[in-house]
Design a protein around this motif. Structure first.
Motif, mmCIF file in Angstrom:
data_model
loop_
_atom_site.group_PDB
_atom_site.id
_atom_site.type_symbol
_atom_site.label_atom_id
_atom_site.label_comp_id
_atom_site.label_asym_id
_atom_site.label_seq_id
_atom_site.Cartn_x
_atom_site.Cartn_y
_atom_site.Cartn_z
ATOM 1 N N PRO A 95 0.819 -1.219 0.000
ATOM 2 C CA PRO A 95 0.000 0.000 0.000
ATOM 3 C C PRO A 95 0.852 1.270 0.000
ATOM 4 N N ARG A 96 0.411 2.249 -0.772
ATOM 5 C CA ARG A 96 1.150 3.500 -0.925
ATOM 6 C C ARG A 96 0.267 4.654 -0.461
ATOM 7 N N PHE A 97 0.850 5.561 0.325
ATOM 8 C CA PHE A 97 0.089 6.675 0.911
ATOM 9 C C PHE A 97 0.575 8.014 0.373
ATOM 10 N N LEU A 98 -0.339 8.953 0.296
ATOM 11 C CA LEU A 98 -0.012 10.314 -0.120
ATOM 12 C C LEU A 98 0.082 11.205 1.107
ATOM 13 N N LEU A 99 1.213 11.865 1.240
ATOM 14 C CA LEU A 99 1.438 12.837 2.312
ATOM 15 C C LEU A 99 1.693 14.197 1.673
ATOM 16 N N ARG A 100 0.980 15.221 2.139
ATOM 17 C CA ARG A 100 1.098 16.545 1.538
ATOM 18 C C ARG A 100 1.813 17.536 2.458
ATOM 19 N N ASN A 101 2.414 18.532 1.837
ATOM 20 C CA ASN A 101 2.968 19.712 2.522
ATOM 21 C C ASN A 101 3.985 19.358 3.603
ATOM 22 N N LEU A 102 4.956 18.542 3.224
ATOM 23 C CA LEU A 102 6.052 18.200 4.132
ATOM 24 C C LEU A 102 7.283 19.018 3.766
ATOM 25 N N LYS A 103 8.048 19.414 4.784
ATOM 26 C CA LYS A 103 9.263 20.195 4.544
ATOM 27 C C LYS A 103 10.486 19.295 4.655
ATOM 28 N N ILE A 104 11.385 19.419 3.674
ATOM 29 C CA ILE A 104 12.614 18.620 3.676
ATOM 30 C C ILE A 104 13.628 19.273 4.615
ATOM 31 N N GLY A 105 14.107 18.483 5.579
ATOM 32 C CA GLY A 105 15.041 19.007 6.565
ATOM 33 C C GLY A 105 16.482 18.602 6.353
ATOM 34 N N ASP A 106 16.702 17.530 5.592
ATOM 35 C CA ASP A 106 18.068 17.044 5.394
ATOM 36 C C ASP A 106 18.089 16.180 4.130
ATOM 37 N N ILE A 107 19.193 16.204 3.403
ATOM 38 C CA ILE A 107 19.377 15.357 2.222
ATOM 39 C C ILE A 107 20.824 14.886 2.200
ATOM 40 N N LYS A 108 21.023 13.568 2.055
ATOM 41 C CA LYS A 108 22.384 13.051 1.933
ATOM 42 C C LYS A 108 22.380 11.694 1.251
ATOM 43 N N ARG A 109 23.524 11.306 0.748
ATOM 44 C CA ARG A 109 23.688 10.001 0.114
ATOM 45 C C ARG A 109 23.775 8.907 1.173
ATOM 46 N N LEU A 110 23.200 7.767 0.853
ATOM 47 C CA LEU A 110 23.256 6.611 1.734
ATOM 48 C C LEU A 110 24.015 5.503 1.014
ATOM 49 N N ARG A 111 25.220 5.203 1.480
ATOM 50 C CA ARG A 111 26.083 4.173 0.891
ATOM 51 C C ARG A 111 26.294 4.382 -0.616
ATOM 52 N N ASP A 112 26.234 5.652 -1.059
ATOM 53 C CA ASP A 112 26.468 6.014 -2.456
ATOM 54 C C ASP A 112 25.496 5.306 -3.400
ATOM 55 N N GLU A 113 24.380 4.820 -2.850
ATOM 56 C CA GLU A 113 23.394 4.097 -3.657
ATOM 57 C C GLU A 113 22.022 4.743 -3.602
ATOM 58 N N HIS A 114 21.667 5.298 -2.443
ATOM 59 C CA HIS A 114 20.316 5.779 -2.204
ATOM 60 C C HIS A 114 20.360 7.215 -1.687
ATOM 61 N N LEU A 115 19.207 7.863 -1.703
ATOM 62 C CA LEU A 115 19.107 9.232 -1.208
ATOM 63 C C LEU A 115 18.299 9.221 0.084
ATOM 64 N N PHE A 116 18.930 9.718 1.149
ATOM 65 C CA PHE A 116 18.299 9.772 2.468
ATOM 66 C C PHE A 116 17.871 11.208 2.744
ATOM 67 N N LEU A 117 16.656 11.368 3.291
ATOM 68 C CA LEU A 117 16.212 12.706 3.673
ATOM 69 C C LEU A 117 15.291 12.622 4.871
ATOM 70 N N THR A 118 15.058 13.760 5.484
ATOM 71 C CA THR A 118 14.071 13.832 6.565
ATOM 72 C C THR A 118 12.942 14.740 6.113
ATOM 73 N N VAL A 119 11.720 14.399 6.526
ATOM 74 C CA VAL A 119 10.547 15.200 6.184
ATOM 75 C C VAL A 119 9.790 15.531 7.470
ATOM 76 N N SER A 120 9.152 16.706 7.482
ATOM 77 C CA SER A 120 8.481 17.154 8.698
ATOM 78 C C SER A 120 7.202 17.903 8.351
ATOM 79 N N ASN A 121 6.223 17.818 9.251
ATOM 80 C CA ASN A 121 5.000 18.617 9.128
ATOM 81 C C ASN A 121 5.023 19.803 10.086
ATOM 82 N N GLY A 122 6.192 20.064 10.667
ATOM 83 C CA GLY A 122 6.336 21.146 11.633
ATOM 84 C C GLY A 122 6.359 20.656 13.062
#
Length: 426
Positions: free
Chosen positions: A351-378
């Protein structure tokens, strides 16, 4: 000498090889699930769910599922398989059913549902060793598709399939743990090799004046064992059918082909058969052999056929969801409740969910394979991963986004988001 040749997961189009076996007075048995088309197979016994005369109609079962049903149904064989009780055979069939990405509907779903339980309860030293090394408790479809399966497949991709066979037939824990460790190491090598070839392939595509509708990349040094994975990554990256080739021991180029929904690989291969040494597969994937001097022609013809079949269609990354929820709806209890819908896979996606209006707090590479980020609603902050994506040119820290995702529980027991789609708010 040998009296019987049994071919599993190939043989549907290998008419010359089967005829050679018959010339040596051998009986031939083919159990396969690849597309039959107009081919009249010349085996003494031919079992294929695509065959009009097959009782397994519809092309649904993979070879592992077919083999399990045959072994479990034929009493003389059952009496001779004391080393592999029915539940252990079901566990093996489930590995193949999930990893071969066949639709988890009908009989396949029954096999996978019961098979996941059989895997969790398996007494096989090999399966238990892999589960312990990978720290798997309850066996879910994700564990089979992305942890157990890739480790087993790494043997044939990087070295020899004998290693996987030895693991699954091991009779003592000490030997099983030793082999399982080797497979885990080989899988790490496989990941590195995929990244190396993928970077070369992407560079080759970017150098073209325009993106072809059918991507073809080849090089002598590309490892045959991983070209299928690279082809799939190119499809995910460019949303176009892709074929990736490496040099085989006999000097030909061996390729794996992957595609987008609605463009059949087997139909294209059938139309390009005059250029091929041989080829086969099904709608979403296939393989073929091409002479070195014919590769340029194959690339042009593959692109032309894809262009013809794609037409004006544009294959955008999916941004659909089963339900819109809020970030504070997500919990460990929600993830555990979703497990009642297992097994997940083709035709029964997670199952896939839709989340709206999230702010990106961090972005970085994970093991040079994937993209890691944090999301927040405040108020709440959740970690999130874009798998197999090393950069995203349209998002940055501080952006407000909508995302389609699936929550899961990571190794630390915390909820994390697996991101399928992400769109910047404008």
């Amino acid at each position: 000498g040998y009296k019987v040749l049994v071919s599993l997961d190939f043989g549907t189009t290998n008419l010359a090889e089967l005829e050679l076996a018959r010339s040596y007075k051998m009986k031939t048995v083919v159990i396969d699930h690849h597309y039959v088309g107009e081919i009249e197979n010349n085996a003494d016994i031919f079992i294929n769910p695509w065959d009009d005369e097959s009782v397994f109609g519809g092309g649904r079962l993979c070879t592992s599922g077919l083999t399990y049903i045959i072994l479990d149904s034929y009493k003389p064989l059952r009496q001779r398989q004391a080393a592999f009780p029915s539940d252990e055979l079901l566990a093996l069939a489930t590995l193949g059913t999930i990893c071969d990405v066949v639709p988890l509907e009908g009989l396949n779903r029954c096999l996978a549902k019961k098979g996941l339980l059989a895997l969790a309860q398996s007494k096989s030293p090999g399966i238990r060793a892999l589960r312990e090394i990978c720290d798997i408790e309850d066996v879910l479809s994700y564990d089979v598709a992305f942890r157990i399966g890739p480790a087993i497949n790494a043997a044939g991709r990087m070295k020899t399939g004998d290693l996987a066979f030895k693991l699954l037939t091991a009779t003592n824990s000490e030997m099983a743990y030793k082999i399982a460790g080797q497979l885990i190491d080989l899988n790490e090598e496989r990941k590195s090799e995929v990244l190396r070839i993928l970077e070369t392939a992407e560079t080759t595509v970017f150098k073209k004046d325009e993106l072809p509708d059918g991507i073809v990349v080849w090089a002598e040094e590309f490892s045959i064992g991983v070209v299928g994975i690279v082809a799939q990554r190119l499809v995910e990256r460019f949303r176009k059918p892709a074929a990736v080739f490496g040099k085989t021991l006999d000097g030909a180029f061996g390729g794996s082909l992957r595609t987008v929904e609605g463009v059949s690989i087997i139909n294209i291969l059938n139309e390009l058969r005059p250029i091929l040494i041989r080829g086969g597969g099904h709608a979403m994937a296939g393989g073929c052999l091409v002479r070195p001097e014919d590769m340029e022609e194959f690339a042009r013809a593959f692109d032309a056929k894809c262009k013809e079949k794609i037409g004006t269609k544009i294959f955008e990354p999916a941004f659909d969801a089963d339900l819109e929820i809020r970030l504070d709806d997500i919990s460990v209890e929600l993830v555990q409740g979703l497990r009642a819908l297992e097994p997940f896979g083709a035709a029964n996606p997670v199952p896939r969910f839709l989340l709206r209006n999230l702010k990106i707090g961090d972005i970085k590479r994970l093991r040079d394979e994937h993209l890691f980020l944090t999301v927040s609603n405040g108020e709440l902050v959740y970690p999130a991963v874009l798998w197999r994506l090393r950069n995203h040119e349209h998002i940055q820290i501080g952006d407000t986004v909508d995302t389609t995702c699936t929550p899961y529980i990571n190794k630390q027991g915390k909820v994390q988001l697996s991101v399928e789609g992400i769109r910047k708010k404008t």
